[in-house]
Motif scaffolding. Structure first.
Motif, PDB file in Angstrom:
ATOM      1  N   THR A  68       1.318  -2.702  -6.076  1.00 52.43           N
ATOM      2  CA  THR A  68       1.174  -3.758  -7.079  1.00 52.43           C
ATOM      3  C   THR A  68       1.145  -3.185  -8.480  1.00 52.43           C
ATOM      4  O   THR A  68       1.794  -3.706  -9.398  1.00 52.43           O
ATOM      5  CB  THR A  68      -0.116  -4.568  -6.815  1.00 52.43           C
ATOM      6  OG1 THR A  68      -0.149  -4.979  -5.453  1.00 52.43           O
ATOM      7  CG2 THR A  68      -0.189  -5.786  -7.712  1.00 52.43           C
ATOM      8  N   ALA A 122       1.804 -11.784  -7.586  1.00 51.19           N
ATOM      9  CA  ALA A 122       0.965 -12.039  -6.406  1.00 51.19           C
ATOM     10  C   ALA A 122       1.810 -12.516  -5.226  1.00 51.19           C
ATOM     11  O   ALA A 122       1.620 -12.066  -4.081  1.00 51.19           O
ATOM     12  CB  ALA A 122      -0.100 -13.080  -6.762  1.00 51.19           C
ATOM     13  N   SER A 159      -2.042  -7.356 -12.503  1.00 44.96           N
ATOM     14  CA  SER A 159      -1.512  -6.756 -11.279  1.00 44.96           C
ATOM     15  C   SER A 159      -2.626  -6.501 -10.270  1.00 44.96           C
ATOM     16  O   SER A 159      -2.446  -6.700  -9.058  1.00 44.96           O
ATOM     17  CB  SER A 159      -0.790  -5.444 -11.616  1.00 44.96           C
ATOM     18  OG  SER A 159       0.279  -5.677 -12.488  1.00 44.96           O
ATOM     19  N   THR A 216       1.741 -13.329 -13.457  1.00 44.46           N
ATOM     20  CA  THR A 216       0.721 -12.908 -12.500  1.00 44.46           C
ATOM     21  C   THR A 216       0.939 -13.569 -11.147  1.00 44.46           C
ATOM     22  O   THR A 216       0.838 -12.919 -10.089  1.00 44.46           O
ATOM     23  CB  THR A 216      -0.676 -13.269 -13.034  1.00 44.46           C
ATOM     24  OG1 THR A 216      -0.868 -12.665 -14.320  1.00 44.46           O
ATOM     25  CG2 THR A 216      -1.760 -12.779 -12.090  1.00 44.46           C
ATOM     26  N   TYR A 223       2.326 -10.510  -1.785  1.00 41.83           N
ATOM     27  CA  TYR A 223       1.914 -11.194  -0.556  1.00 41.83           C
ATOM     28  C   TYR A 223       3.076 -11.254   0.437  1.00 41.83           C
ATOM     29  O   TYR A 223       2.903 -11.016   1.640  1.00 41.83           O
ATOM     30  CB  TYR A 223       1.428 -12.599  -0.894  1.00 41.83           C
ATOM     31  CG  TYR A 223       0.844 -13.348   0.282  1.00 41.83           C
ATOM     32  CD1 TYR A 223      -0.418 -13.026   0.781  1.00 41.83           C
ATOM     33  CD2 TYR A 223       1.562 -14.364   0.905  1.00 41.83           C
ATOM     34  CE1 TYR A 223      -0.952 -13.706   1.871  1.00 41.83           C
ATOM     35  CE2 TYR A 223       1.039 -15.048   1.991  1.00 41.83           C
ATOM     36  CZ  TYR A 223      -0.217 -14.722   2.465  1.00 41.83           C
ATOM     37  OH  TYR A 223      -0.749 -15.393   3.534  1.00 41.83           O
ATOM     38  N   ALA A 241      -3.501  -9.753  -8.824  1.00 43.03           N
ATOM     39  CA  ALA A 241      -2.419 -10.244  -7.973  1.00 43.03           C
ATOM     40  C   ALA A 241      -2.418  -9.574  -6.603  1.00 43.03           C
ATOM     41  O   ALA A 241      -1.916 -10.146  -5.627  1.00 43.03           O
ATOM     42  CB  ALA A 241      -1.077 -10.022  -8.660  1.00 43.03           C
ATOM     43  N   SER A 242      -2.959  -8.379  -6.512  1.00 45.75           N
ATOM     44  CA  SER A 242      -2.968  -7.663  -5.234  1.00 45.75           C
ATOM     45  C   SER A 242      -4.030  -8.181  -4.277  1.00 45.75           C
ATOM     46  O   SER A 242      -4.012  -7.838  -3.086  1.00 45.75           O
ATOM     47  CB  SER A 242      -3.190  -6.166  -5.481  1.00 45.75           C
ATOM     48  OG  SER A 242      -4.512  -5.940  -5.978  1.00 45.75           O
TER      49      SER A 242
END
Length: 381
Positions: free
Chosen positions: A315, A280, A359, A276, A284, A362-363
């Protein structure tokens, strides 16, 4: 409507695929570790399934032949056979052996049983070559994992044993291959001493009386009898510990692999968290790389919702691609492991849900950066 995410992924397709493969390998290891746990559960119960006993009688105040040392007199099976409700009872021995082989010895668990008895731990359906034991001496049935074949001769202690059969899928609770010997041969290997030890014991006035010991007595009951009631009666009458088949399975699956399951669970959680975090960071970084483009989008009037949707879609696509590569990776290498690895569809489905949620989470870092981006940044250098 033009999909901004699809256009952006197509623009950097190579980087996207390599990233998905890297994350997919991590997720594939998660699937493998779950499969190792599933394999441990199946291995722990394989021998119990093949024996098919209703009751396991072991030394008093012990957990039995798999969890603790247990020694019983072989003739105890006659007493068990005479109990009400018992239709058959046989003696079994269990011991770890090192079979001589090149380049290294093979560690196995040897199961001793009466080839002519009513209860046999050797399941004929697992035989892939040869035949079961028919003689009381000097024959052996081995697992195909040992590398031996029908006709091979294996020297052990004072004797030589001929391989008469080969099985597949026969393993101990610890994952070691099983070999099968007659009860008399197994007792001699387990309880008989070397010539030098015998001479030393005789010099001390000690006589060996262990050659008629076994590790457990297994029994089957007539239809209609309550297992718990018969087990309690045998325990009280013979002063032994008696476990039903269900209790023995609990001992194997809960007591013996409890710590291993916790360790596998911790590694699995850690790998999911690491995956994860990687997703991310990747999203990013990708967002930072096109921050000026995002500012231009805002300057020409594109709403935040459309840009946020682009980041979220990228993502999720990365997560789905990683999951796809995880399946390919796990199914490509699982059969190369020395112990059983069992990949099940429900586990893959649960991992898919975890990847989807991970996901999405993580976005958030990239989405936050997009929302805070100012159109004026498009005019900068």
């Amino acid at each position: 409507m033009i999909s901004l995410a699809r256009k952006d992924v197509a623009h950097s397709l190579g980087k996207f695929i390599v990233t998905a493969m890297g994350v997919g390998m991590l997720l594939g290891i998660v699937l493998i570790m779950i499969g190792v746990y599933r394999g441990m559960i199946i291995d722990a119960q394989a021998l119990l399934d093949d024996v098919g006993a209703d009751l396991w009688i072991v030394q008093q105040e012990t957990l039995g032949p798999f969890a603790e040392a247990s020694r019983l007199h072989e003739d105890l099976r006659q007493s068990v056979r005479s109990m009400q409700g018992v239709t058959a009872a046989e003696a079994l021995t269990f011991q770890n052996l090192q079979l001589p082989a090149k380049p290294l010895p093979v560690r196995v668990m040897a199961v001793g049983y009466d080839p002519l008895g009513a209860i046999t731990p050797l399941n004929p359906d697992r035989l892939v070559a040869g035949r079961p034991l028919r003689r009381e001496h000097y024959e052996m049935v081995v697992s195909d994992k040992t590398g031996f074949r029908v006709g091979d001769v294996i020297p052990l202690s004072r004797h030589r044993y001929t391989v008469v059969g080969v099985t597949h899928g026969t393993v101990s609770s610890g994952g070691d291959p099983l070999v099968f010997l007659s009860l008399k041969d197994a007792q001699e290997l387990q309880f008989a001493y070397s010539n030098e030890r015998i001479r030393q014991d005789r010099a001390r006035g000690i006589q060996a009386h262990d050659t008629h010991l076994v590790n457990a007595i297994v029994a089957r009951l007539h239809t209609g009898y309550d297992r718990d009631a018969v087990a309690k009666h045998i325990a009280e009458s013979l002063h032994k510990s008696v476990y039903t088949d269900t209790q023995e399975r609990t001992i194997l699956t809960k007591n013996l692999i409890k710590m291993a399951s916790k360790q596998i669970g911790m590694f699995t959680v850690i790998l999911v968290i690491v995956s994860t975090i990687i997703i991310a960071l990747i999203i990013y970084t990708m967002t930072l790389e096109k921050l000026k483009i995002i500012a231009i989008m805002k300057l020409i009037g594109l709403p935040n919702s459309l840009i946020v949707r682009m980041i979220l879609e990228e993502t999720l696509w990365l997560g789905l691609a990683a999951f796809f590569f995880a399946l390919l990776f796990a199914h490509g290498i699982y059969d190369k492991f020395p112990k059983r690895v069992v990949l099940q569809h429900p586990d893959a489905l649960r991992l898919f849900v975890v990847v989807f949620v991970a996901s999405t989470l993580a976005s958030l870092a990239g989405i936050r950066k997009v929302i805070r981006a100012k159109p004026a940044e498009a005019l900068g250098g």
